[in-house]
Design an enzyme around this catalytic site. Structure first.
Site, short mmCIF file in Angstrom:
data_model
loop_
_atom_site.label_atom_id
_atom_site.label_comp_id
_atom_site.label_asym_id
_atom_site.label_seq_id
_atom_site.Cartn_x
_atom_site.Cartn_y
_atom_site.Cartn_z
CG HIS A 159 -1.67 1.26 1.45
ND1 HIS A 159 -1.33 2.21 2.38
CD2 HIS A 159 -2.78 1.73 0.81
CE1 HIS A 159 -2.21 3.21 2.33
NE2 HIS A 159 -3.09 2.95 1.38
CG HIS A 205 -0.51 9.85 0.64
ND1 HIS A 205 -0.61 9.67 1.99
CD2 HIS A 205 -1.67 9.40 0.12
CE1 HIS A 205 -1.78 9.12 2.28
NE2 HIS A 205 -2.43 8.96 1.16
#
Length: 627
Positions: A159, A205
């Protein structure tokens, strides 16, 4: 850390050797009759030292009995005797008895007696304690059928694979991607965004303070390291935040980097996923229909908000040593909260057909595993489409909620389709959840923060030691079958015991080589104990522990535990060593091993540190038996 005062041992000691725990004044040390090489010496206050006899390694009685049995009562085990032992109990693949004996004698600097290579009982113990000659797992190679569709396998999944640390302010890099591929991870996730000038693609991110890395750098590193640990396919999941013109640029970039190893289907929709064997040495893409690109505006208010969120996340799950939560508790908690989660409308990702009309055609063509959450209630997203297969992504919270009431629906969905589970958004410090929440429901992609640490990640690494560490573990048949009455496996059902695993912890060694003498205690040798247990379905999950052995770098426990198992096929054996202290116990090593692949008999079990790195010398001697 300081340790409580210990009672002086009253056991008999060799001549001229003080009993363990005896204090000796420094000026009398030379009269003790034992050299510093034979003693553990610890400073106590200013004028005193404490010396502890390094106890002789005690060969467990079970080892002596095994040796006597195969040596025919002789004090020496010859090559033919060892051959009979290996035929009965197994050992490392490809090793022959004569070579094993020669290696053991060389390791112990011994020469054969009377010209015939043979093992003594101490040599045999050394052999059993050798992790490469006597490994705990049955097979170091791929041994499962790899010709079933991808949906039939659990897949080692990362992830936010590009993050070097926390989810909000760490750097983005290709280094964690490389590290993940080197340990066998097969699914790499990249969040792709327009760069500052909106003419290229960055990986980061979004809407956080993470520093970006270029997409092209990540892709090149993936190509270079994709198959260093496993020949089976690497899946790149793209979290897409791009405009169509940049999607076209990604398509060109991907084709240039991967060339012929990039697999993509000719048909618009797959009715069945290809197999790992068919995709050997290939890279495939998976993404969902892209969301409309939203700019990430970095202002000081946003930065303060992120900092506050991160500190809150640290408080919630700061320590790597937090125990893995019970999945039954997780489902019950989720079922009591957010009751509308199952049935509220979910329009965020929209319908595949409506969304994909804004996707660059050349980009869309390269996507093998298409993903998305259809509009409507979450439970409707678990419906099977007979004409195509797809990937669905759920957060750990969404999974727990739907699993509490619709567990069999999830299992049925994963017969043909792919289910990806990802960590909840509040795991700012890159912690993880209990992976069995996904595995018991057939979820193929249980996505973990591989750059984090902790017990949940230990389980993940241990689970994928199965099937030759290739990153693909075939799901057990019960997770793929539909009964004549239409029912499928229900993880919450009461199940009968299929097998009982008996585990005996004999002894451990190696800490004195891998740690400083005062690492565990300033004033005396360590007091080690072992925690051993099972991670799996709720009925099987349990932890037990041995007594603490005081003042010993080579502790001998010889304690046995029995674990009834209802679902041994996916269970993982957990092992942890701790050093007992008054205030807080110290960590001495850990490992996790797939129960289905344990090799019966007495085995060497190497231990790892809390980051998952193997110690050079620390290991346990354990035995495994199935009843």
């Amino acid at each position: 850390m300081p340790k409580r005062d210990k009672a002086v041992s009253q056991r008999a000691s060799p001549p001229h050797t003080p009993p363990p725990g005896t204090d000796i004044e420094a000026e009398e040390a030379d009269q003790a009759g034992a050299s510093a090489a034979e003693m553990g010496t610890y400073k106590c206050c200013i004028f005193f030292t404490r010396r502890f006899a390094l106890a002789d390694t005690t060969t467990p009685e079970d080892v002596r009995a095994l040796f006597s049995r195969y040596a025919g009562g002789s004090p020496y085990m010859l090559a033919d005797d060892l051959r009979r032992y290996l035929a009965a109990w197994g050992g490392a693949d490809g090793e022959v008895p004569e070579q094993i004996i020669d290696r053991i004698l060389q390791d112990r600097s011994r020469t054969p007696r009377f010209g015939r290579p043979a093992l003594t009982v101490d040599d045999f113990l050394h052999f059993l304690f050798s992790e490469d000659l006597n490994p705990p797992l049955r097979c170091s190679k791929v041994h499962q059928d790899m010709n079933a569709p991808l949906s039939h396998y659990f897949i080692y999944t990362g992830h936010n694979s590009y993050l070097t640390g926390n989810q909000l302010s760490s750097d983005c890099s290709d280094v964690p991607i490389i590290k993940a591929l080197q340990i066998g991870v097969r699914v790499i996730e990249l969040d792709i965004w327009p760069n500052f000038s909106k003419d290229d693609i960055d990986v980061l991110h979004g809407r956080t303070l993470t520093a970006p890395v270029s997409l092209i750098k990540c892709l090149r590193s993936i190509k270079e390291y994709a198959f260093v640990a496993s020949p089976y396919p690497v899946i790149i999941t793209l979290e897409d935040h791009l405009t169509p013109d940049l999607q076209a640029k990604v398509a060109k970039m991907v084709l240039e980097v991967f060339g012929d190893i990039l697999y993509y289907p000719e048909s618009k929709h797959l009715q069945e996923f290809p197999s790992p064997e068919a995709l050997k040495g290939r890279v495939i893409l998976s993404t969902k229909p892209p969301k409309e690109y939203l700019e990430a505006k970095g202002d000081t208010t946003k930065e303060r908000e992120i900092e506050t969120q991160f500190k809150k996340g640290e408080r919630e799950e700061a320590a790597w040593g937090v125990e893995v939560p019970d999945i039954q508790d997780e489902m019950q908690f989720a079922d009591r909260n957010d009751d509308d989660l199952l049935y509220r409308e979910r329009g965020a990702d929209g319908d595949d057909e409506k969304k994909t009309k804004h996707v660059a055609a050349e980009y869309k063509h390269l996507i093998t595993i298409k993903a998305g959450k259809p509009k409507g209630p979450l439970v409707d997203a678990l419906k099977n489409d007979p004409d195509k297969v797809r990937r669905l992504s759920l957060s750990e919270q969404e999974l727990a909620k739907v699993a509490a009431r619709h567990g069999p629906n999830i299992v049925s969905f994963t017969h043909r389709n792919m289910l990806r589970i990802y960590p909840k958004g509040t795991r700012f410090n890159s912690s993880n959840y209990n992976p069995f929440l996904g595995w018991v429901h057939g979820a193929q992609m249980v996505a973990f923060n591989m750059q984090g640490h902790g017990r949940a990640l230990w389980l993940m690494h241990g689970f994928y030691k199965a099937n030759g560490c290739c990153g693909y573990v075939k799901k057990p048949d019960f997770l793929m079958q539909t009964c004549p009455d239409g029912k499928v496996f229900d993880p919450k059902a009461d199940l009968p015991v299929k097998a009982t695993l008996k585990v005996k912890v004999y002894m451990g060694e190696g800490w004195q080589k891998d740690f400083k003498q005062t690492h565990f205690d300033t004033y005396s040798p360590p007091d080690f104990y072992v925690k051993v247990g099972i991670a799996g379905v709720p009925l099987d999950s349990v932890m037990r522990k041995t007594k603490a052995v005081e003042d010993s770098w080579v502790p001998v426990w010889e304690e046995e535990f029995a674990f009834p198992l209802t679902v041994p096929e996916i269970a993982v054996l957990r092992v942890e060593v701790h050093e007992q202290d008054v205030s807080e116990d110290d960590f001495g090593g850990q490992t996790a091993l797939p129960v289905a692949e344990l090799r019966p008999g007495i085995r060497a079990v190497p231990l790892f540190d809390h980051k998952g790195l193997k110690f050079k010398s620390v290991k346990l001697l354990m035995s495994f038996e199935f009843a």
